[in-house]
Design a protein around this motif. Structure first.
Motif, PDB file in Angstrom:
ATOM      1  N   ILE A   9       0.793  -1.118   0.100  1.00  0.00           N
ATOM      2  CA  ILE A   9       0.169   0.071   0.068  1.00  0.00           C
ATOM      3  C   ILE A   9       0.997   1.127   0.013  1.00  0.00           C
ATOM      4  CG2 ILE A   9      -1.871   1.173   1.157  1.00  0.00           C
ATOM      5  CD1 ILE A   9      -2.563  -1.594   0.539  1.00  0.00           C
ATOM      6  N   GLY A  11       3.023   2.930  -3.553  1.00  0.00           N
ATOM      7  CA  GLY A  11       3.803   2.530  -4.676  1.00  0.00           C
ATOM      8  C   GLY A  11       4.924   3.757  -4.798  1.00  0.00           C
ATOM      9  N   GLY A  12       5.233   4.476  -3.838  1.00  0.00           N
ATOM     10  CA  GLY A  12       6.264   5.416  -4.227  1.00  0.00           C
ATOM     11  C   GLY A  12       7.624   4.900  -4.102  1.00  0.00           C
ATOM     12  N   GLY A  15       7.590   1.710  -1.741  1.00  0.00           N
ATOM     13  CA  GLY A  15       7.018   0.671  -2.427  1.00  0.00           C
ATOM     14  C   GLY A  15       7.431   0.026  -3.386  1.00  0.00           C
ATOM     15  N   TYR A  66      -9.310  -1.545  -3.506  1.00  0.00           N
ATOM     16  CA  TYR A  66      -8.666  -2.230  -2.411  1.00  0.00           C
ATOM     17  C   TYR A  66      -9.088  -3.690  -2.595  1.00  0.00           C
ATOM     18  CZ  TYR A  66      -6.596   1.389   0.570  1.00  0.00           C
ATOM     19  OH  TYR A  66      -5.703   2.217   1.319  1.00  0.00           O
ATOM     20  N   ALA A  79       2.125   3.975   2.517  1.00  0.00           N
ATOM     21  CA  ALA A  79       1.261   5.065   2.006  1.00  0.00           C
ATOM     22  C   ALA A  79       1.439   6.546   2.943  1.00  0.00           C
ATOM     23  CB  ALA A  79      -0.111   4.767   1.823  1.00  0.00           C
ATOM     24  N   GLY A  80       1.639   7.660   2.229  1.00  0.00           N
ATOM     25  CA  GLY A  80       1.636   8.691   3.010  1.00  0.00           C
ATOM     26  C   GLY A  80       2.657   9.648   2.462  1.00  0.00           C
ATOM     27  N   VAL A  81       3.097  10.782   3.236  1.00  0.00           N
ATOM     28  CA  VAL A  81       4.200  11.515   2.650  1.00  0.00           C
ATOM     29  C   VAL A  81       5.232  11.311   3.538  1.00  0.00           C
ATOM     30  CG1 VAL A  81       2.551  13.310   2.075  1.00  0.00           C
ATOM     31  CG2 VAL A  81       3.252  13.361   4.312  1.00  0.00           C
ATOM     32  N   ASN A  96      -0.486  11.801   7.371  1.00  0.00           N
ATOM     33  CA  ASN A  96      -0.453  10.346   7.558  1.00  0.00           C
ATOM     34  C   ASN A  96      -1.411   9.854   8.478  1.00  0.00           C
ATOM     35  OD1 ASN A  96       1.586  10.739   5.662  1.00  0.00           O
ATOM     36  ND2 ASN A  96       3.158  10.206   7.017  1.00  0.00           N
ATOM     37  N   VAL A  99      -4.181   9.350   6.286  1.00  0.00           N
ATOM     38  CA  VAL A  99      -3.900   8.379   5.285  1.00  0.00           C
ATOM     39  C   VAL A  99      -4.226   6.669   5.852  1.00  0.00           C
ATOM     40  CG1 VAL A  99      -2.202   7.170   3.662  1.00  0.00           C
ATOM     41  CG2 VAL A  99      -2.123   9.459   3.954  1.00  0.00           C
ATOM     42  N   VAL A 103      -6.285   3.409   4.761  1.00  0.00           N
ATOM     43  CA  VAL A 103      -5.388   2.576   4.251  1.00  0.00           C
ATOM     44  C   VAL A 103      -5.998   1.102   5.214  1.00  0.00           C
ATOM     45  CG1 VAL A 103      -3.216   0.986   4.441  1.00  0.00           C
ATOM     46  CG2 VAL A 103      -3.536   3.485   3.699  1.00  0.00           C
ATOM     47  N   ILE A 119       5.200   0.933   7.468  1.00  0.00           N
ATOM     48  CA  ILE A 119       6.490   1.551   7.287  1.00  0.00           C
ATOM     49  C   ILE A 119       6.239   3.372   7.911  1.00  0.00           C
ATOM     50  CG2 ILE A 119       8.648   2.060   6.067  1.00  0.00           C
ATOM     51  CD1 ILE A 119       8.167  -0.522   4.854  1.00  0.00           C
ATOM     52  N   THR A 120       5.286   3.562   7.353  1.00  0.00           N
ATOM     53  CA  THR A 120       4.814   5.034   7.367  1.00  0.00           C
ATOM     54  C   THR A 120       5.293   5.770   8.704  1.00  0.00           C
ATOM     55  OG1 THR A 120       3.288   4.840   5.694  1.00  0.00           O
ATOM     56  CG2 THR A 120       3.230   6.677   7.018  1.00  0.00           C
ATOM     57  N   MET A 144       8.194  -1.553  11.200  1.00  0.00           N
ATOM     58  CA  MET A 144       9.608  -1.562  10.521  1.00  0.00           C
ATOM     59  C   MET A 144      10.129  -0.198  11.064  1.00  0.00           C
ATOM     60  SD  MET A 144      12.255  -0.978   9.059  1.00  0.00           S
ATOM     61  CE  MET A 144      11.779   0.205   7.731  1.00  0.00           C
ATOM     62  N   ALA A 145      11.141  -0.429  11.883  1.00  0.00           N
ATOM     63  CA  ALA A 145      12.157   0.570  12.088  1.00  0.00           C
ATOM     64  C   ALA A 145      13.453   0.135  12.602  1.00  0.00           C
ATOM     65  CB  ALA A 145      11.500   2.051  13.123  1.00  0.00           C
ATOM     66  N   ALA A 231      15.234   7.960   2.622  1.00  0.00           N
ATOM     67  CA  ALA A 231      15.892   6.899   2.205  1.00  0.00           C
ATOM     68  C   ALA A 231      14.689   5.702   2.015  1.00  0.00           C
ATOM     69  CB  ALA A 231      16.538   6.094   3.801  1.00  0.00           C
TER      70      ALA A 231
HETATM   71  O1  TXD Z   1      12.163   3.310   9.259  1.00  0.00           O
HETATM   72  C1  TXD Z   1      10.985   3.676   8.706  1.00  0.00           C
HETATM   73  N1  TXD Z   1       9.875   3.112   9.321  1.00  0.00           N
HETATM   74  C2  TXD Z   1      11.083   4.891   7.645  1.00  0.00           C
HETATM   75  C3  TXD Z   1       9.870   5.333   7.291  1.00  0.00           C
HETATM   76  C4  TXD Z   1      11.992   4.942   6.906  1.00  0.00           C
HETATM   77  C5  TXD Z   1      12.307   5.606   5.730  1.00  0.00           C
HETATM   78  C6  TXD Z   1      11.024   6.459   5.323  1.00  0.00           C
HETATM   79  N2  TXD Z   1       9.809   6.102   6.314  1.00  0.00           N
HETATM   80  C7  TXD Z   1       8.490   6.689   5.547  1.00  0.00           C
HETATM   81  O2  TXD Z   1       7.964   5.772   4.789  1.00  0.00           O
HETATM   82  C8  TXD Z   1       8.318   8.085   5.184  1.00  0.00           C
HETATM   83  O3  TXD Z   1       8.382   9.074   6.183  1.00  0.00           O
HETATM   84  C9  TXD Z   1       7.097   7.892   4.553  1.00  0.00           C
HETATM   85  O4  TXD Z   1       6.195   8.358   5.595  1.00  0.00           O
HETATM   86  C10 TXD Z   1       6.845   6.447   4.186  1.00  0.00           C
HETATM   87  C11 TXD Z   1       6.842   6.140   2.639  1.00  0.00           C
HETATM   88  O5  TXD Z   1       8.208   6.653   2.219  1.00  0.00           O
HETATM   89  P1  TXD Z   1       8.576   6.854   0.533  1.00  0.00           P
HETATM   90  O6  TXD Z   1       9.867   7.173   0.426  1.00  0.00           O
HETATM   91  O7  TXD Z   1       8.358   5.426  -0.217  1.00  0.00           O
HETATM   92  O8  TXD Z   1       7.442   8.164   0.266  1.00  0.00           O
HETATM   93  P2  TXD Z   1       6.895   8.200  -1.419  1.00  0.00           P
HETATM   94  O9  TXD Z   1       8.096   7.978  -2.377  1.00  0.00           O
HETATM   95  O10 TXD Z   1       6.537   9.857  -1.181  1.00  0.00           O
HETATM   96  O11 TXD Z   1       5.541   7.337  -1.387  1.00  0.00           O
HETATM   97  C12 TXD Z   1       4.756   7.286  -0.696  1.00  0.00           C
HETATM   98  C13 TXD Z   1       3.426   6.923  -1.642  1.00  0.00           C
HETATM   99  C14 TXD Z   1       3.182   7.875  -2.785  1.00  0.00           C
HETATM  100  O12 TXD Z   1       3.260   7.125  -3.805  1.00  0.00           O
HETATM  101  C15 TXD Z   1       1.843   8.385  -2.444  1.00  0.00           C
HETATM  102  O13 TXD Z   1       0.882   8.588  -3.843  1.00  0.00           O
HETATM  103  C16 TXD Z   1       1.085   7.345  -1.959  1.00  0.00           C
HETATM  104  O14 TXD Z   1       2.195   7.079  -0.879  1.00  0.00           O
HETATM  105  N3  TXD Z   1      -0.161   7.563  -1.047  1.00  0.00           N
HETATM  106  C17 TXD Z   1      -0.961   6.990  -0.775  1.00  0.00           C
HETATM  107  N4  TXD Z   1      -1.154   5.563  -1.276  1.00  0.00           N
HETATM  108  C18 TXD Z   1      -2.378   4.875  -0.861  1.00  0.00           C
HETATM  109  N5  TXD Z   1      -3.341   5.438  -0.084  1.00  0.00           N
HETATM  110  C19 TXD Z   1      -3.134   6.932   0.320  1.00  0.00           C
HETATM  111  N6  TXD Z   1      -4.289   7.347   0.875  1.00  0.00           N
HETATM  112  C20 TXD Z   1      -1.954   7.497   0.021  1.00  0.00           C
HETATM  113  N7  TXD Z   1      -1.646   8.803   0.071  1.00  0.00           N
HETATM  114  C21 TXD Z   1      -0.386   8.935  -0.248  1.00  0.00           C
END
Ligand code: TXD
Length: 319
Positions: A9, A11-12, A15, A66, A79-81, A96, A99, A103, A119-120, A144-145, A231
């Motif tokens: 969930i 795909g950034g 993902g 879903y 998912a999230g920022v 988040n 979000v 989710v 992970i968010t 996961m951290a 990262a």
């Molecule tokens: O150790 C850890 N837990 C972490 C956490 C280490 C590194 C980064 N960590 C966190 O993971 C970071 O602070 C973010 O909160 C997440 C995801 O990181 P990522 O680098 O993958 O972020 P992206 O590239 O911005 O991808 C987030 C995707 C993006 O494609 C959005 O369109 C999507 O989330 N998004 C959603 N998907 C589904 N549903 C909803 N509502 C939604 N909102 C945004």
């Protein structure tokens, strides 16, 4: 053997990397869900096209629905920022949480039997919120951290000692990042604890302290370099290690944000502790005796997580 299904969930950056690693490890069919139309579809198609070269088969699907995650064995939530330079993980809270609401309801409706890895960020409180919203059993929802924080710690220790990362183990407790509490006496090179290595002249206390600090700031160091993201390679590898232990019932002992019910003096909170992950999800929380200074570090971390849980409750009163 029945094929597993992995739902991602978000795909950034993470993902997409998760999808790639899961495909290379032949975990099974992969579904990528993201709200941005075309993004998960494009990544899924690209990934499928690397199959003939890498030698993996499977179904790779990108979706905004879903329903497509139905029957998933593992769901990994990114998912999230993500952070931009100058932002703390806590700045992400408000967006988040919303979000996680969307989710969590999707998982609850379509994949209630999955093992869910969140992970968010801010991690420890997002995994708590996600568990509350899904209503899944606590042992099936984990954050996961710790694997990432300890991987960072292991790398820096290996560089300091000039040995292979494979021979360095690290033990970390507490919340993700800034309040992470490493237990130096349980961190080793081939079984030799770091304090002994200091006595052997391999390093100094000052250098180890600096490594601990660099580990705590590990995420920010990368955010500063990347400028518009955080990262993703190491975070993805870390979650895959956890998923692998669940799918293969390996019973790995890994640090993860797990739900505590009195262990370490904490009740009804997700905090980073060593756990055993097997086919039953989080099968056991490993509770070690903490020295006074370690307990103080851990408690500080727990307080920070508790403060964020209160903030979440005011953002989403239905939690
Ligand atoms: O150790 C850890 N837990 C972490 C956490 C280490 C590194 C980064 N960590 C966190 O993971 C970071 O602070 C973010 O909160 C997440 C995801 O990181 P990522 O680098 O993958 O972020 P992206 O590239 O911005 O991808 C987030 C995707 C993006 O494609 C959005 O369109 C999507 O989330 N998004 C959603 N998907 C589904 N549903 C909803 N509502 C939604 N909102 C945004």
């Amino acid at each position: 053997m029945a094929k597993s299904k992995i739902a991602l969930i978000g795909g950034g950056n993470i993902g997409g990397t998760l999808a790639h690693l899961a495909a290379l490890k032949e975990f099974g069919d992969i579904v990528i869900f993201d709200i941005v139309e075309g993004l998960p579809q494009g990544k899924a198609l690209d990934l499928a096209q690397s199959g003939p070269i890498e030698g993996f088969d499977g179904v790779f699907k990108g979706t905004q629905d879903y329903k497509d995650i139905a029957g998933a064995d593992v769901v990994i939530v990114t998912a999230g920022v993500a952070r931009k330079p100058g932002m703390s993980r806590d700045d992400l809270l408000e967006i988040n949480v919303k979000v996680m609401r969307a989710v969590g309801e999707g998982i609850k409706a379509h994949a209630p039997d999955a093992f869910v890895i969140c992970i968010t960020n801010p991690l420890d409180v997002m995994v708590w919120a996600l568990r509350e919203i899904t209503g899944l059993p606590h042992h099936k929802v984990v954050g996961m951290a710790g694997v990432l924080d300890s991987a960072r710690f292991r790398l820096f220790l290996a560089q300091e000692f000039d040995v292979s990362v494979e021979d360095v183990t690290a033990f970390v407790l507490g919340g993700h990042g800034d309040t992470m509490a490493p237990l130096i006496r349980y961190s080793t090179v081939a079984g030799i604890p770091v304090p002994d290595l200091i006595k052997m002249g391999w390093s100094s206390q000052e250098k180890i302290d600096a490594i601990v600090q660099r580990t705590r700031d590990g995420g920010a160091e990368i955010v500063k370099l990347l400028k518009n993201g955080s990262a993703f390679y190491a975070p993805a590898s870390a979650a895959i290690e956890m998923a692998d232990s669940y799918l293969k019932d390996k019973k790995r002992v890994l640090p993860a944000a797990a739900h505590l019910t009195g262990q370490y003096g904490v009740n009804d909170l997700y905090v980073g502790v060593p756990v055993v992950i097997g086919a039953g999800g989080v099968e056991r929380v490993v509770e070690v005796q903490l020295a006074d200074d370690e307990k103080a570090m851990f408690d500080k971390s727990v307080d920070a997580v508790r403060g964020l849980v209160d903030a979440v409750k005011s953002i989403d009163p239905d939690i």
